[in-house]
Motif scaffolding. Structure first.
Motif: not given
Length: 155
Positions: A15, A34, A36-37, A39-41, A43-45
């Motif tokens: 990462q 984008e 943070e998007d 990072i969210d992806y 970590n979670h998606h």
């Protein structure tokens, strides 16, 4: 002669290096909004995400996600180090994922959501433009929704 590229599964320890690649692509390919998007992806998606290494360094990355019913395979979150752009590595990673998706019996459609700065790349890979939504990703970054024609999707 450079070593051949290696495509391998993403690992969470990748990462920080991927965030560096992302930052190197601002503002040409991504808006800073984008980050943070991504990072969210990461970590979670992630369903399936891959990195492409060249000479022991991460040159780029890209993923695959699926619709809820698993009939649509979605090419997702492609990013490459600027030094490695335009050298065929993005095509290699995209083709790798397309071939992987074609092997899955449940996948009927392969799609990608991209922006005006990258849609020509996917068009060259055989994707057809379905829809454009202005300022979707961020101001000045439009959504280009594309899909691979069925005759190219079927096994």
């Amino acid at each position: 002669m450079p070593n051949p590229s290696i495509i391998r599964p993403y690992h969470p320890c990748d990462q920080p290096e991927l965030l560096v690649l992302f930052d190197l692509n601002i503002p040409q390919y991504f808006s800073a909004d984008e980050r943070e998007d991504l990072i969210d992806y990461l970590n979670h998606h992630i369903e399936r995400y891959f990195v492409l290494e060249l000479d022991g360094k991460i040159a780029g990355a890209g993923g695959i996600n699926f619709s809820k019913d698993k009939t649509v395979g979605k090419i997702s979150w492609d990013l490459f180090h600027p030094e490695y752009q335009g050298k065929g590595l993005g095509s290699q990673l995209t083709q790798y994922r397309i071939e992987l998706l074609k092997q899955l019996d449940h996948v009927q459609t392969i799609s990608v959501r991209t922006s005006q700065v990258a849609y020509v790349f996917y068009q060259k890979m055989g994707f057809e433009l379905l829809e454009v939504v202005p300022d979707y990703w961020a101001k000045g970054f439009d959504l280009y929704r594309m899909k691979l024609p069925t005759n190219q999707t079927t096994r």
